[in-house]
Design a protein around this motif. Sequence first.
Motif, mmCIF file in Angstrom:
data_model
loop_
_atom_site.group_PDB
_atom_site.id
_atom_site.type_symbol
_atom_site.label_atom_id
_atom_site.label_comp_id
_atom_site.label_asym_id
_atom_site.label_seq_id
_atom_site.Cartn_x
_atom_site.Cartn_y
_atom_site.Cartn_z
ATOM 1 N N ASP A 1 0.861 -1.183 0.000
ATOM 2 C CA ASP A 1 0.000 0.000 0.000
ATOM 3 C C ASP A 1 0.895 1.230 0.000
ATOM 4 O O ASP A 1 1.947 1.239 0.637
ATOM 5 N N ARG B 1 -2.900 -4.883 -8.883
ATOM 6 C CA ARG B 1 -2.966 -6.017 -7.959
ATOM 7 C C ARG B 1 -3.586 -7.238 -8.645
ATOM 8 O O ARG B 1 -4.442 -7.120 -9.505
ATOM 9 N N GLU C 1 -3.357 -1.660 6.674
ATOM 10 C CA GLU C 1 -2.517 -0.490 6.408
ATOM 11 C C GLU C 1 -1.767 -0.081 7.678
ATOM 12 O O GLU C 1 -1.972 0.992 8.235
HETATM 13 MG MG MG Z 1 -4.715 0.435 -0.216
#
Ligand code: MG
Length: 212
Positions: free
Chosen positions: A14, A96, A150
């Motif tokens: 991320d 992704r 995250e």
């Molecule tokens: Mg993300």
Amino acid sequence: MVKRGAFIVIEGLDRSGKSTQTSLLRANLEAAGIPTELIKFPDRTTAIGQMIDSYLKSQSDLDDHVIHLLFSANRWELASTIEKLLTSGTTVICDRYAFSGIAFSASKGLPYEWCRAPDVSLPAPDLALFLQITPEAAKARGGYGEERYEREEMQRSVGEIFHRIGAEIASEGVRWVAVDAGHERDQVEEDIWMFVKPLAQGVEGPIRRLWP
Ligand code: MG
Ligand code: NYM
């Protein structure tokens, strides 16, 4: 021999710049006159995608195995579309893919081999580009967001598993290239283009399958 479109996957932690770089890559391909489609996983627009979205926003809780299978099912929903696009000569970029599926779920402690299984026989990319950045540099880019996963410790372990995947699939014949995503945006764009350009005019041979 008639060529098909190239299948390009972009992976990374991320905040590694995937969204920016996939958009730039699409623009570069289109500017070169190559029909291009950009697909983002998870695709949050489908019914399964909405369950994933709600899980990532912590609006719902799911068993780790269940969310893993939903991420995979979300790819299967689009697998035939990807194949049709490639066969019709369109280059497909995925922001992704199955590699994220393994990296994030295995980081939570699910067995690596178990994580690979549901993606067996999905279309395999002709090139996977891994946007490499340290978790510290990613964090310094304005911080992680609010979604699950995250967090710096999680990203660190995700990065380690991405490395294992890269080594493993490269030995299995999938092209996996690490691009230094810590550079300026323009430099990263240029590096990516250098790898994609040779594939832009199309690819010969059948679409390959995971895991080769
Ligand atoms: Mg993300
Ligand atoms: N993610 C993404 C997974 O855990 N498994 C998967 O199969 C895929 C495709 O979803 N933190 C995770 C990685 C991200 C999160 O993706 C949402 P994005 O690109 O931040 O919207």
